[in-house]
Design an enzyme around this catalytic site. Structure first.
Site, PDB file in Angstrom:
ATOM      1  N   HIS A  55      12.227  49.617   0.263  1.00 55.01           N
ATOM      2  CA  HIS A  55      11.837  48.148  -0.417  1.00 55.01           C
ATOM      3  C   HIS A  55      11.483  47.102   0.578  1.00 55.01           C
ATOM      4  O   HIS A  55      10.612  46.376   0.246  1.00 55.01           O
ATOM      5  CB  HIS A  55      12.702  47.898  -1.497  1.00 55.01           C
ATOM      6  CG  HIS A  55      13.884  46.800  -0.880  1.00 55.01           C
ATOM      7  ND1 HIS A  55      14.285  45.938  -1.554  1.00 55.01           N
ATOM      8  CD2 HIS A  55      14.395  46.975   0.200  1.00 55.01           C
ATOM      9  CE1 HIS A  55      15.466  45.287  -0.989  1.00 55.01           C
ATOM     10  NE2 HIS A  55      15.401  45.777   0.268  1.00 55.01           N
ATOM     11  N   PHE A 103      14.067  53.604  13.152  1.00 56.80           N
ATOM     12  CA  PHE A 103      13.775  54.532  12.265  1.00 56.80           C
ATOM     13  C   PHE A 103      12.087  54.909  12.043  1.00 56.80           C
ATOM     14  O   PHE A 103      11.919  55.780  11.367  1.00 56.80           O
ATOM     15  CB  PHE A 103      14.402  54.138  10.745  1.00 56.80           C
ATOM     16  CG  PHE A 103      14.392  52.980  10.301  1.00 56.80           C
ATOM     17  CD1 PHE A 103      13.151  52.220  10.204  1.00 56.80           C
ATOM     18  CD2 PHE A 103      15.269  52.534   9.616  1.00 56.80           C
ATOM     19  CE1 PHE A 103      12.845  51.160   9.673  1.00 56.80           C
ATOM     20  CE2 PHE A 103      15.131  51.081   8.929  1.00 56.80           C
ATOM     21  CZ  PHE A 103      13.836  50.414   9.039  1.00 56.80           C
ATOM     22  N   GLY A 105      18.893  52.913  16.991  1.00 58.47           N
ATOM     23  CA  GLY A 105      17.725  53.272  17.063  1.00 58.47           C
ATOM     24  C   GLY A 105      16.621  52.719  16.356  1.00 58.47           C
ATOM     25  O   GLY A 105      16.997  51.943  15.460  1.00 58.47           O
TER      26      GLY A 105
HETATM   27  C1  LIG Z   1      17.620  45.333   3.387  1.00 63.06           C
HETATM   28  S1  LIG Z   1      18.826  45.734   5.099  1.00 63.06           S
HETATM   29  C2  LIG Z   1      19.600  47.323   4.037  1.00 63.06           C
HETATM   30  C3  LIG Z   1      20.887  47.528   4.934  1.00 63.06           C
HETATM   31  C4  LIG Z   1      21.900  48.566   4.248  1.00 63.06           C
HETATM   32  N1  LIG Z   1      21.114  49.778   4.222  1.00 63.06           N
HETATM   33  C5  LIG Z   1      22.253  48.016   2.946  1.00 63.06           C
HETATM   34  O1  LIG Z   1      21.836  48.469   2.009  1.00 63.06           O
HETATM   35  O2  LIG Z   1      23.352  47.209   3.048  1.00 63.06           O
HETATM   36  C6  LIG Z   1      17.533  46.538   6.001  1.00 63.06           C
HETATM   37  C7  LIG Z   1      18.084  47.323   7.320  1.00 63.06           C
HETATM   38  O3  LIG Z   1      17.135  47.904   8.089  1.00 63.06           O
HETATM   39  C8  LIG Z   1      17.377  47.624   9.419  1.00 63.06           C
HETATM   40  N2  LIG Z   1      16.338  47.933  10.132  1.00 63.06           N
HETATM   41  C9  LIG Z   1      15.100  47.116  10.162  1.00 63.06           C
HETATM   42  N3  LIG Z   1      14.265  47.607  11.147  1.00 63.06           N
HETATM   43  C10 LIG Z   1      14.741  48.698  11.522  1.00 63.06           C
HETATM   44  C11 LIG Z   1      14.442  49.620  12.525  1.00 63.06           C
HETATM   45  N4  LIG Z   1      13.002  49.616  13.085  1.00 63.06           N
HETATM   46  N5  LIG Z   1      15.034  50.754  12.849  1.00 63.06           N
HETATM   47  C12 LIG Z   1      16.204  50.688  12.316  1.00 63.06           C
HETATM   48  N6  LIG Z   1      16.924  49.657  11.586  1.00 63.06           N
HETATM   49  C13 LIG Z   1      16.128  48.977  10.973  1.00 63.06           C
HETATM   50  C14 LIG Z   1      17.836  46.194   9.308  1.00 63.06           C
HETATM   51  O4  LIG Z   1      18.386  45.756  10.560  1.00 63.06           O
HETATM   52  C15 LIG Z   1      18.726  46.068   8.139  1.00 63.06           C
HETATM   53  O5  LIG Z   1      20.116  46.438   8.502  1.00 63.06           O
END
Ligand SMILES: C[S@@+](CC[C@H](N)C(=O)[O-])C[C@H]1O[C@@H](n2cnc3c(N)ncnc32)[C@H](O)[C@@H]1O
Length: 339
Positions: A248, A230, A228
Protein backbone atom coordinates in the site's frame (compact mmCIF):
# COMPACT_ATOMS: atom_id res chain seq x y z
CA UNK A 1 -34.36 19.52 -0.24
CA UNK A 2 -35.93 19.55 3.24
CA UNK A 3 -34.11 18.66 6.41
CA UNK A 4 -35.50 16.95 9.51
CA UNK A 5 -34.72 18.32 12.99
CA UNK A 6 -32.26 15.42 13.38
CA UNK A 7 -30.28 15.96 10.20
CA UNK A 8 -27.99 18.99 10.20
CA UNK A 9 -28.31 21.36 7.26
CA UNK A 10 -25.82 20.99 4.40
CA UNK A 11 -24.08 24.16 5.66
CA UNK A 12 -23.62 22.72 9.13
CA UNK A 13 -22.59 19.34 7.73
CA UNK A 14 -19.96 20.89 5.48
CA UNK A 15 -18.68 23.18 8.23
CA UNK A 16 -18.22 20.14 10.46
CA UNK A 17 -16.48 18.23 7.66
CA UNK A 18 -14.25 21.21 6.89
CA UNK A 19 -13.19 21.48 10.51
CA UNK A 20 -12.79 17.75 11.14
CA UNK A 21 -9.02 18.29 11.15
CA UNK A 22 -9.49 19.83 14.59
CA UNK A 23 -10.50 16.41 15.90
CA UNK A 24 -7.14 15.13 14.70
CA UNK A 25 -5.39 18.13 16.25
CA UNK A 26 -7.15 17.69 19.60
CA UNK A 27 -6.37 13.96 19.58
CA UNK A 28 -2.72 14.71 18.88
CA UNK A 29 -2.65 17.24 21.73
CA UNK A 30 -4.16 14.71 24.15
CA UNK A 31 -1.64 12.05 23.05
CA UNK A 32 1.36 14.36 23.34
CA UNK A 33 0.25 15.63 26.76
CA UNK A 34 -0.34 12.10 27.98
CA UNK A 35 -3.82 12.97 29.29
CA UNK A 36 -5.05 9.36 29.26
CA UNK A 37 -2.15 8.23 31.47
CA UNK A 38 -3.38 10.60 34.17
CA UNK A 39 -6.88 9.10 34.11
CA UNK A 40 -5.77 5.51 34.63
CA UNK A 41 -6.56 5.71 38.36
CA UNK A 42 -9.95 7.37 37.92
CA UNK A 43 -11.66 10.53 36.69
CA UNK A 44 -10.04 13.94 37.14
CA UNK A 45 -11.08 17.52 36.45
CA UNK A 46 -9.51 19.66 33.75
CA UNK A 47 -7.71 21.59 36.51
CA UNK A 48 -6.19 18.39 37.91
CA UNK A 49 -5.27 17.14 34.45
CA UNK A 50 -3.76 20.49 33.53
CA UNK A 51 -1.62 20.48 36.67
CA UNK A 52 -0.46 16.93 35.91
CA UNK A 53 0.35 17.58 32.25
CA UNK A 54 1.65 21.15 32.44
CA UNK A 55 -1.25 22.59 30.42
CA UNK A 56 -3.68 25.48 30.75
CA UNK A 57 -6.88 24.19 32.46
CA UNK A 58 -9.45 26.12 30.39
CA UNK A 59 -7.79 25.32 27.07
CA UNK A 60 -7.30 21.68 27.98
CA UNK A 61 -10.97 21.35 28.94
CA UNK A 62 -12.06 22.77 25.57
CA UNK A 63 -9.86 20.37 23.61
CA UNK A 64 -11.11 17.40 25.69
CA UNK A 65 -14.74 18.55 25.34
CA UNK A 66 -14.36 18.30 21.56
CA UNK A 67 -12.89 14.81 21.83
CA UNK A 68 -15.75 13.79 24.14
CA UNK A 69 -18.18 14.45 21.26
CA UNK A 70 -16.46 11.51 19.52
CA UNK A 71 -16.38 9.17 22.53
CA UNK A 72 -12.72 9.84 23.23
CA UNK A 73 -12.93 10.81 26.94
CA UNK A 74 -16.24 11.62 28.67
CA UNK A 75 -16.95 14.64 30.86
CA UNK A 76 -19.44 14.11 33.69
CA UNK A 77 -21.84 16.66 35.20
CA UNK A 78 -19.34 17.53 37.91
CA UNK A 79 -16.70 18.45 35.28
CA UNK A 80 -14.50 15.38 35.71
CA UNK A 81 -13.11 13.59 32.66
CA UNK A 82 -13.26 9.78 32.37
CA UNK A 83 -11.57 7.26 30.11
CA UNK A 84 -13.75 5.69 27.44
CA UNK A 85 -12.59 2.53 25.61
CA UNK A 86 -10.98 4.69 22.89
CA UNK A 87 -9.37 7.02 25.43
CA UNK A 88 -8.10 4.01 27.36
CA UNK A 89 -6.19 2.92 24.24
CA UNK A 90 -4.37 6.27 24.38
CA UNK A 91 -2.68 5.26 27.67
CA UNK A 92 1.03 4.62 27.05
CA UNK A 93 0.87 1.32 28.91
CA UNK A 94 -2.44 0.08 27.49
CA UNK A 95 -2.25 -3.30 25.75
CA UNK A 96 -1.83 -2.39 22.06
CA UNK A 97 -1.54 1.30 23.02
CA UNK A 98 -2.46 3.64 20.16
CA UNK A 99 -0.64 6.65 21.63
CA UNK A 100 2.47 6.39 19.43
CA UNK A 101 0.32 5.58 16.40
CA UNK A 102 -1.78 8.73 16.91
CA UNK A 103 1.38 10.84 17.18
CA UNK A 104 2.79 9.23 14.01
CA UNK A 105 -0.43 9.58 12.00
CA UNK A 106 -0.72 13.29 12.86
CA UNK A 107 3.01 14.08 12.54
CA UNK A 108 4.33 16.54 9.94
CA UNK A 109 5.17 13.93 7.25
CA UNK A 110 1.45 13.11 7.03
CA UNK A 111 -0.06 16.39 8.26
CA UNK A 112 1.65 18.86 5.95
CA UNK A 113 1.06 17.05 2.64
CA UNK A 114 -2.61 16.58 3.67
CA UNK A 115 -2.99 20.37 3.51
CA UNK A 116 -1.81 20.18 -0.12
CA UNK A 117 -4.16 17.38 -1.20
CA UNK A 118 -5.65 19.50 -4.00
CA UNK A 119 -2.15 19.83 -5.53
CA UNK A 120 -1.63 16.07 -5.23
CA UNK A 121 -4.96 15.35 -6.89
CA UNK A 122 -4.17 17.79 -9.72
CA UNK A 123 -0.66 16.44 -10.28
CA UNK A 124 -1.45 12.74 -9.83
CA UNK A 125 1.45 12.32 -7.41
CA UNK A 126 2.43 13.29 -3.88
CA UNK A 127 3.95 16.72 -3.19
CA UNK A 128 5.92 15.21 -0.28
CA UNK A 129 9.31 15.65 -2.01
CA UNK A 130 8.51 19.31 -2.73
CA UNK A 131 7.84 19.94 0.97
CA UNK A 132 10.53 17.78 2.57
CA UNK A 133 13.19 17.57 -0.17
CA UNK A 134 13.11 13.75 -0.37
CA UNK A 135 10.54 10.97 -0.77
CA UNK A 136 8.79 9.65 2.34
CA UNK A 137 11.14 6.83 3.38
CA UNK A 138 14.20 8.80 2.24
CA UNK A 139 13.11 11.63 4.56
CA UNK A 140 12.72 9.19 7.47
CA UNK A 141 16.26 7.96 6.85
CA UNK A 142 17.70 11.49 6.67
CA UNK A 143 15.85 12.81 9.74
CA UNK A 144 16.27 10.24 12.53
CA UNK A 145 13.69 11.92 14.82
CA UNK A 146 11.03 11.59 12.09
CA UNK A 147 12.16 7.99 11.49
CA UNK A 148 11.79 7.16 15.18
CA UNK A 149 8.28 8.67 15.33
CA UNK A 150 7.31 6.57 12.30
CA UNK A 151 8.86 3.32 13.50
CA UNK A 152 7.41 3.48 17.03
CA UNK A 153 4.06 4.67 15.70
CA UNK A 154 3.94 1.95 13.05
CA UNK A 155 4.86 -0.70 15.63
CA UNK A 156 2.04 0.64 17.86
CA UNK A 157 -0.51 0.66 15.03
CA UNK A 158 0.52 -2.86 14.06
CA UNK A 159 0.22 -4.22 17.62
CA UNK A 160 -3.57 -4.43 17.32
CA UNK A 161 -3.44 -6.25 13.98
CA UNK A 162 -0.46 -8.61 14.35
CA UNK A 163 -2.16 -11.20 16.56
CA UNK A 164 -5.36 -11.43 14.46
CA UNK A 165 -3.31 -11.69 11.26
CA UNK A 166 -1.05 -14.40 12.73
CA UNK A 167 -4.13 -16.29 13.96
CA UNK A 168 -5.97 -16.14 10.63
CA UNK A 169 -3.46 -18.13 8.60
CA UNK A 170 -2.56 -21.82 8.80
CA UNK A 171 1.24 -21.60 8.66
CA UNK A 172 3.18 -24.76 7.81
CA UNK A 173 4.28 -26.72 10.93
CA UNK A 174 7.94 -26.14 10.14
CA UNK A 175 10.10 -24.05 7.85
CA UNK A 176 11.17 -20.43 7.54
CA UNK A 177 9.13 -17.24 7.35
CA UNK A 178 10.59 -13.97 6.03
CA UNK A 179 8.85 -10.76 7.05
CA UNK A 180 9.73 -8.43 4.16
CA UNK A 181 9.82 -4.81 5.37
CA UNK A 182 8.84 -6.22 8.74
CA UNK A 183 9.59 -3.06 10.73
CA UNK A 184 10.40 -3.81 14.35
CA UNK A 185 9.19 -7.39 14.06
CA UNK A 186 5.80 -7.38 15.81
CA UNK A 187 4.13 -9.62 13.23
CA UNK A 188 7.04 -12.06 13.02
CA UNK A 189 7.02 -12.29 16.83
CA UNK A 190 3.34 -13.28 16.83
CA UNK A 191 3.80 -15.78 13.99
CA UNK A 192 6.77 -17.48 15.70
CA UNK A 193 5.09 -17.57 19.11
CA UNK A 194 2.01 -19.25 17.64
CA UNK A 195 4.01 -21.67 15.48
CA UNK A 196 6.85 -23.19 17.52
CA UNK A 197 8.22 -25.23 14.57
CA UNK A 198 8.98 -22.14 12.48
CA UNK A 199 12.07 -19.96 12.30
CA UNK A 200 12.01 -16.39 11.08
CA UNK A 201 13.97 -13.74 9.21
CA UNK A 202 13.17 -10.10 9.88
CA UNK A 203 13.98 -8.02 6.81
CA UNK A 204 13.96 -4.21 6.67
CA UNK A 205 16.33 -1.29 6.35
CA UNK A 206 19.23 -1.48 8.78
CA UNK A 207 18.34 1.53 11.00
CA UNK A 208 14.84 0.10 11.54
CA UNK A 209 16.13 -3.35 12.49
CA UNK A 210 18.33 -1.87 15.23
CA UNK A 211 15.19 -1.40 17.35
CA UNK A 212 13.62 -4.81 16.74
CA UNK A 213 11.39 -6.38 19.41
CA UNK A 214 12.32 -10.04 18.90
CA UNK A 215 14.55 -10.47 21.94
CA UNK A 216 12.00 -12.51 23.91
CA UNK A 217 12.96 -15.75 25.72
CA UNK A 218 10.61 -18.05 23.75
CA UNK A 219 12.22 -16.99 20.47
CA UNK A 220 15.87 -17.45 21.38
CA UNK A 221 17.74 -19.00 18.45
CA UNK A 222 14.68 -18.99 16.19
CA UNK A 223 15.22 -15.81 14.21
CA UNK A 224 17.75 -13.56 12.59
CA UNK A 225 17.59 -10.14 11.01
CA UNK A 226 18.50 -9.39 7.40
CA UNK A 227 19.02 -5.75 6.47
CA UNK A 228 18.33 -4.98 2.83
CA UNK A 229 16.43 -3.21 0.10
CA UNK A 230 13.33 -5.04 -1.04
CA UNK A 231 13.61 -3.52 -4.50
CA UNK A 232 16.88 -5.38 -4.95
CA UNK A 233 16.68 -8.72 -3.14
CA UNK A 234 15.09 -10.46 -0.17
CA UNK A 235 16.40 -13.56 1.65
CA UNK A 236 15.99 -16.61 -0.61
CA UNK A 237 14.70 -20.13 0.00
CA UNK A 238 12.06 -19.50 2.68
CA UNK A 239 8.67 -21.19 2.89
CA UNK A 240 6.51 -18.11 3.55
CA UNK A 241 7.05 -14.45 2.62
CA UNK A 242 5.02 -11.86 4.53
CA UNK A 243 4.45 -8.35 3.17
CA UNK A 244 2.28 -6.51 5.65
CA UNK A 245 1.37 -2.92 4.84
CA UNK A 246 4.14 -2.86 2.23
CA UNK A 247 2.33 -2.83 -1.11
CA UNK A 248 0.00 0.00 0.00
CA UNK A 249 3.05 2.31 0.29
CA UNK A 250 3.91 2.05 -3.42
CA UNK A 251 2.51 2.62 -6.89
CA UNK A 252 1.81 -0.37 -9.14
CA UNK A 253 5.17 -0.46 -10.92
CA UNK A 254 7.11 -0.25 -7.65
CA UNK A 255 4.91 -3.02 -6.19
CA UNK A 256 5.73 -5.26 -9.17
CA UNK A 257 9.45 -4.62 -8.58
CA UNK A 258 9.09 -5.63 -4.91
CA UNK A 259 7.01 -8.69 -5.80
CA UNK A 260 9.50 -9.76 -8.48
CA UNK A 261 12.32 -9.58 -5.92
CA UNK A 262 10.21 -11.84 -3.69
CA UNK A 263 9.35 -14.17 -6.58
CA UNK A 264 13.05 -14.54 -7.37
CA UNK A 265 13.69 -15.49 -3.73
CA UNK A 266 10.90 -18.10 -3.70
CA UNK A 267 13.14 -20.96 -4.79
CA UNK A 268 11.61 -23.56 -2.49
CA UNK A 269 8.78 -25.71 -3.94
CA UNK A 270 5.45 -24.73 -2.39
CA UNK A 271 6.77 -21.36 -1.21
CA UNK A 272 3.97 -18.84 -0.56
CA UNK A 273 3.68 -15.09 -0.39
CA UNK A 274 1.12 -13.34 1.80
CA UNK A 275 0.25 -9.76 0.84
CA UNK A 276 -1.41 -8.35 3.96
CA UNK A 277 -3.25 -5.07 3.48
CA UNK A 278 -6.77 -3.70 3.42
CA UNK A 279 -8.75 -5.22 0.54
CA UNK A 280 -11.21 -2.51 -0.46
CA UNK A 281 -14.87 -3.48 -0.75
CA UNK A 282 -17.04 -1.98 -3.50
CA UNK A 283 -19.66 0.68 -2.73
CA UNK A 284 -19.95 3.79 -0.60
CA UNK A 285 -19.89 2.19 2.83
CA UNK A 286 -17.17 3.51 5.14
CA UNK A 287 -14.07 1.33 5.40
CA UNK A 288 -10.83 2.21 7.24
CA UNK A 289 -8.98 1.29 4.04
CA UNK A 290 -10.63 4.18 2.19
CA UNK A 291 -9.16 6.68 4.65
CA UNK A 292 -5.77 4.98 4.57
CA UNK A 293 -5.93 5.05 0.76
CA UNK A 294 -6.01 8.86 0.73
CA UNK A 295 -3.20 9.01 3.29
CA UNK A 296 -1.12 6.75 1.04
CA UNK A 297 -1.59 8.97 -2.02
CA UNK A 298 -0.98 12.11 0.01
CA UNK A 299 2.44 11.38 1.49
CA UNK A 300 3.65 8.43 -0.60
CA UNK A 301 2.60 7.42 -4.10
CA UNK A 302 0.84 4.42 -2.62
CA UNK A 303 -2.73 3.20 -2.61
CA UNK A 304 -5.10 0.67 -1.10
CA UNK A 305 -6.45 -1.88 -3.57
CA UNK A 306 -9.36 -4.19 -4.26
CA UNK A 307 -8.85 -7.91 -4.77
CA UNK A 308 -8.61 -7.72 -8.56
CA UNK A 309 -5.87 -5.07 -8.33
CA UNK A 310 -3.85 -7.35 -6.01
CA UNK A 311 -4.34 -10.23 -8.44
CA UNK A 312 -3.08 -8.15 -11.39
CA UNK A 313 0.09 -7.11 -9.51
CA UNK A 314 0.80 -10.66 -8.38
CA UNK A 315 0.31 -12.06 -11.88
CA UNK A 316 2.60 -9.41 -13.37
CA UNK A 317 5.32 -10.50 -10.97
CA UNK A 318 4.93 -14.18 -11.93
CA UNK A 319 2.89 -15.16 -8.87
CA UNK A 320 -0.40 -17.09 -8.87
CA UNK A 321 -3.11 -15.66 -6.55
CA UNK A 322 -4.58 -18.45 -4.42
CA UNK A 323 -7.01 -17.28 -1.68
CA UNK A 324 -8.06 -14.10 0.10
CA UNK A 325 -8.42 -14.68 3.83
CA UNK A 326 -10.17 -12.15 6.06
CA UNK A 327 -8.69 -11.48 9.50
CA UNK A 328 -10.17 -10.12 12.69
CA UNK A 329 -8.68 -6.71 11.84
CA UNK A 330 -9.13 -4.26 8.97
CA UNK A 331 -6.57 -6.22 6.93
CA UNK A 332 -6.94 -9.30 4.73
CA UNK A 333 -4.36 -11.82 3.58
CA UNK A 334 -4.00 -12.25 -0.18
CA UNK A 335 -2.12 -15.51 -0.61
CA UNK A 336 -0.10 -16.31 -3.71
CA UNK A 337 2.13 -19.14 -4.84
CA UNK A 338 4.97 -19.14 -7.35
CA UNK A 339 3.28 -19.22 -10.77
C1 LIG B 1 4.21 0.79 6.49
S1 LIG B 1 5.67 0.09 7.20
C2 LIG B 1 5.13 -1.56 7.56
C3 LIG B 1 5.99 -2.25 8.59
C4 LIG B 1 5.49 -3.64 8.99
N1 LIG B 1 5.42 -4.57 7.87
C5 LIG B 1 4.15 -3.54 9.70
O1 LIG B 1 3.12 -3.90 9.12
O2 LIG B 1 4.14 -3.07 10.83
C6 LIG B 1 6.72 -0.10 5.78
C7 LIG B 1 8.08 -0.70 6.10
O3 LIG B 1 8.82 -0.81 4.87
C8 LIG B 1 10.18 -0.52 5.16
N2 LIG B 1 10.86 -0.14 3.93
C9 LIG B 1 10.67 0.98 3.18
N3 LIG B 1 11.46 0.96 2.10
C10 LIG B 1 12.18 -0.21 2.16
C11 LIG B 1 13.14 -0.81 1.31
N4 LIG B 1 13.53 -0.22 0.17
N5 LIG B 1 13.65 -2.03 1.66
C12 LIG B 1 13.24 -2.63 2.83
N6 LIG B 1 12.31 -2.11 3.66
C13 LIG B 1 11.80 -0.91 3.33
C14 LIG B 1 10.09 0.60 6.17
O4 LIG B 1 11.30 0.77 6.89
C15 LIG B 1 8.92 0.16 7.03
O5 LIG B 1 9.33 -0.61 8.13
Amino acid sequence: MTTTPHSPSPAVQLTEHALAYLHSAALRAAALLGVADHLADGPRTAEELAAATGADPAHLRRALRLLATRDVFREDDAGAFHLTPAADSLRSDAPSSMRDAVVMLTDDPFWRPAGRLADTVRAGHTVFDEIFGAPYFGHLERVPEAGAVFDTGMAGLAESENAPVAAAYAFPPEGTVVDVGGGRGGLLRQVLLRNPGLTGILHDQEPVLRHHTLDVPDLTGRWRSAPGDFFTAVPAGADVYLLKRILHDWNDSDCVRILRACRAAMTRPGSRLLAIDAVLPPGNAPHPGKTMDVLMMTSLNGRERDESAFHRLLAEAGLKPARTIPTDSTLSIVEAVAG
